[in-house]
Motif scaffolding. Structure first.
Motif, short mmCIF file in Angstrom:
data_model
loop_
_atom_site.label_atom_id
_atom_site.label_comp_id
_atom_site.label_asym_id
_atom_site.label_seq_id
_atom_site.Cartn_x
_atom_site.Cartn_y
_atom_site.Cartn_z
N LYS A 7 0.89 -1.17 0.08
CA LYS A 7 -0.01 0.01 0.17
C LYS A 7 0.81 1.14 0.06
O LYS A 7 1.71 1.41 0.87
CB LYS A 7 -0.83 0.10 1.26
N ILE A 8 0.79 1.91 -1.00
CA ILE A 8 1.66 3.08 -1.39
C ILE A 8 0.76 4.31 -0.81
O ILE A 8 -0.16 4.59 -1.40
CB ILE A 8 2.09 3.41 -2.59
N ARG A 9 1.31 5.15 0.40
CA ARG A 9 0.28 6.01 0.63
C ARG A 9 0.63 7.23 0.15
O ARG A 9 1.76 7.91 -0.19
CB ARG A 9 0.93 6.26 2.46
N ILE A 10 -0.37 8.12 -0.53
CA ILE A 10 -0.49 9.41 -1.35
C ILE A 10 -0.35 10.31 -0.20
O ILE A 10 -1.06 10.37 0.98
CB ILE A 10 -1.58 9.46 -2.31
N ASP A 11 0.09 11.63 -0.68
CA ASP A 11 0.22 12.75 0.20
C ASP A 11 -1.04 13.13 0.67
O ASP A 11 -1.27 14.10 1.57
CB ASP A 11 0.87 14.10 -0.30
N ASN A 12 -2.27 13.02 -0.23
CA ASN A 12 -3.54 13.55 0.44
C ASN A 12 -4.17 12.37 1.38
O ASN A 12 -5.50 12.52 1.86
CB ASN A 12 -4.50 13.61 -0.79
N GLY A 13 -3.52 11.41 1.85
CA GLY A 13 -4.02 10.53 2.89
C GLY A 13 -4.62 9.12 2.35
O GLY A 13 -4.89 8.31 2.94
N THR A 14 -4.62 8.94 1.01
CA THR A 14 -5.09 7.94 0.29
C THR A 14 -4.08 6.69 0.04
O THR A 14 -2.96 7.23 0.11
CB THR A 14 -6.05 8.16 -0.97
N TYR A 15 -4.48 5.58 -0.28
CA TYR A 15 -3.59 4.57 -0.58
C TYR A 15 -3.60 4.11 -2.09
O TYR A 15 -4.86 4.08 -2.53
CB TYR A 15 -3.51 3.64 0.38
N VAL A 16 -2.69 3.65 -2.52
CA VAL A 16 -2.57 2.97 -3.83
C VAL A 16 -2.23 1.58 -3.60
O VAL A 16 -0.83 1.23 -3.12
CB VAL A 16 -1.81 3.73 -4.84
N ASP A 17 -2.85 0.47 -4.11
CA ASP A 17 -2.60 -0.89 -4.19
C ASP A 17 -1.73 -1.28 -5.16
O ASP A 17 -2.26 -1.00 -6.19
CB ASP A 17 -3.70 -1.50 -3.68
N ALA A 18 -0.73 -2.12 -4.87
CA ALA A 18 0.16 -2.40 -6.22
C ALA A 18 1.11 -3.58 -5.63
O ALA A 18 1.40 -3.89 -4.49
CB ALA A 18 1.12 -1.31 -6.72
N ARG A 19 1.39 -4.55 -6.69
CA ARG A 19 2.16 -5.78 -6.07
C ARG A 19 3.52 -5.58 -6.66
O ARG A 19 3.79 -5.02 -7.99
CB ARG A 19 1.83 -6.95 -6.73
N LEU A 20 4.57 -5.32 -5.90
CA LEU A 20 5.82 -4.73 -5.99
C LEU A 20 6.82 -5.72 -5.39
O LEU A 20 6.63 -6.41 -4.54
CB LEU A 20 5.79 -3.35 -5.44
#
Length: 571
Positions: free
Chosen positions: A543-556
């Motif tokens: 889960k990559i946290r974005i500066d606006n408080g939301t998250y982006v899911d990705a397989r890394l």
């Protein structure tokens, strides 16, 4: 009489289409046509000399009368003009000009304009790498001197150029007062004997397929298969022998070289060359040297010198390596290139070369010199058998290697060279040596694969550093700190640094290696990094946290930051 005088259609200016000049006629072997002509010519020359002297005297006396002076000059020019002329050749094959002052002149003037004789002129069609050009080849004999000859491109055929080439080749002209006139006459004579109906076909150096499907080998004009670039004792070494055979058959199986992106290389203590061609040279001069050595079977080039690079930079060497690679990949008839490394293996050499391991086996017992001298004849006389063994050995070698192998094509070519060597020994009635050569060659090729794999393993971290650096410079990726990720985050482009790790997609990593480390196996590099525990074996959900408080899911994948700590832009 056995021959007749032929008058050209020229009136005042020489014809520019010299191929329209009638063919030259010859007198019979007894020379009956010119009986008493020498005595007659002496009389004519005496009268001509007296007339010219009289005109000259009148010009001197009447310098004050411009109009009469111009009239006399015109008269003198008309006297000396060849309004009707032709050519003949005497029994000594010496050309003569036949001049008529009036049509049907029963006693024409006969003059020799050169002491050279036995002229021959043919049209030659040169088949070069990617084009066919037409040339005129002129040869002649010079009294008491070696024969002369010169080449002239057909499109550049002109009296002035022809005379210049003729004189540079040692030719001699009796008259020099009016060079333009004699240039015109020489051009007309050469045109009269030029054979344009049956041009001579000059195939390129190397293998060439005729219209009937047969293959012929054209050696270098200066030598057959012995190259001046390598010491003869070096040819007894197995690495040089294998590369040498590839150089000989390259233009015969050029399609097998299409997947080659790197050059074979040797250390300078494994080979000695007489040429000083080096990639550190000025690019313009380097290109000229490449053209000069274009017909060579094997092109030996010294690699870049770190000392020179420290002084003048690596622009020259990088440019020349790129030129070598471009010409190798785009010109099927470009010679096989061998890089000779001296003063240490540099980064450019690691990128562009595959170093052939030092060979300890004893191969002096193999008749390599005999094979090199007879190989082309064996291939010419056994074309079907040659094609079968090449195709079979090439496909077999490719099938034995993983498709991700970074050295697949190079190993296959070395295998082809080994098989051709053994095949030649069998045709030379030496089956025992053929078996010995097969065992030695296979052991060496396996050693090459092992050495190159080890070299790739040792350089996996360095390769990855270069890949990420060049990708960032090109704008293909962004390196972001975890706390600075914003809404523009794209997992197909961005690499995120979180603590002591970098997070990136596996597909992105593989794409970058294929794009910026061409010739290397992406799977092999990734596998090596994983075996050293620098790269995770599997992608995991992050889960990559974005500066606006939301998250982006990705397989890394997780890449250890220590893998890049030596790189100046690792942060």
């Amino acid at each position: 009489m056995s021959s007749k005088f032929i008058v050209s259609n020229r009136v005042h200016d020489p014809p520019r289409d010299f191929t329209s000049v009638p063919a030259c006629t010859y007198i019979d072997s007894s020379g009956q046509e010119f009986i008493d002509m020498e005595t007659h010519q002496m009389d004519i020359d005496a009268r001509d000399a007296a007339y010219r002297q009289e005109v000259h005297n009148r010009l001197v006396r009447q310098q004050s009368d411009p109009a009469q002076k111009a009239e006399l000059k015109a008269l003198l020019a008309e006297f000396n003009h060849f309004d009707n002329f032709g050519f003949d050749v005497d029994i000594y094959k010496r050309p003569w000009i036949i001049k008529k002052r009036i049509p049907n002149d029963p006693r024409p003037i006969r003059r020799s304009f050169t002491s050279c004789y036995d002229f021959k002129a043919i049209v030659v069609r040169k088949i070069e790498r990617d084009k066919t050009t037409e040339w005129i080849y002129v040869s002649f004999r010079i009294p008491n001197k070696p024969s002369g000859a010169f080449w002239l491109e057909k499109g550049d055929f002109s009296p002035k150029t022809l005379l210049k080439k003729f004189m540079a080749a040692g030719g001699q002209i009796h008259y020099t007062e009016d060079s333009k006139r004699w240039a015109d006459l020489l051009a007309a004579f050469i045109s009269s004997i030029l054979n344009t109906e049956s041009p001579y076909l000059l195939p390129p150096v190397g293998w060439y397929q005729l219209e009937d499907g047969r293959w012929l080998y054209t050696p270098q004009m200066k030598d057959t298969l012995a190259t001046s670039l390598l010491d003869t004792t070096d040819l007894e070494k197995l690495p040089l022998a294998l590369v040498r055979i590839l150089g000989i058959i390259k233009t015969r199986i050029s399609d097998k070289f299409e997947g080659i992106h790197r050059f074979f290389a040797l250390l300078d203590n494994d080979v000695s060359t007489s040429t000083r061609m080096t990639v550190d040279d000025i690019p313009k001069h380097f290109n000229q040297m490449l053209d000069q050595h274009g017909p060579d079977v094997l092109l030996s080039v010294y690699g870049d010198n770190p000392g020179i690079a420290a002084t003048v930079g690596n622009y020259r060497s990088a440019t020349n390596f790129a030129t070598l690679l471009t010409r190798t990949m785009t010109e099927p008839r470009f010679p096989l290139c061998l890089i000779v490394s001296t003063n240490g293996i540099t980064e450019l050499q690691q990128k562009h070369c595959l170093f052939l391991p030092h060979e300890e086996s004893h191969t002096a017992a193999l008749p390599l010199a005999e094979i090199f001298s007879k190989l082309c004849a064996l291939v010419e006389h056994n074309p079907d058998a040659f094609e079968r063994i090449v195709e079979r050995s090439y496909i077999t070698a490719l099938g034995s290697l993983d498709e991700e192998c970074a050295f697949r094509n190079e190993i296959a070519l070395l295998n082809v060279s080994s098989v051709v060597l053994c095949w030649a020994l069998k045709l030379l009635k030496q089956p025992d040596l053929a078996q010995t050569a097969h065992e030695v060659c296979q052991a060496y090729i396996n050693n090459c694969l092992s050495e190159w794999d080890s070299s790739l393993d040792c350089n996996a971290k360095e390769i990855l550093r270069r890949v990420l650096y060049f990708a960032q410079e090109a704008g293909d990726i962004r390196l972001l700190r975890y706390g600075e990720v914003d809404s523009s985050y794209d997992p197909d482009r961005d690499i995120v640094q979180k603590g002591g790790d970098f997070l990136l997609k596996g597909s992105l990593l593989k794409y970058l290696i294929c794009e910026y480390a061409q010739g290397y196996s992406a799977s092999a590099i990734i596998s090596n990094l994983q075996s050293e525990h620098l790269l995770s074996e599997f992608s995991t959900a992050k889960k990559i946290r974005i500066d606006n408080g939301t998250y982006v899911d990705a397989r890394l994948l997780t890449l250890k930051r220590s893998c890049l700590t030596e790189h100046e832009d690792s942060d």
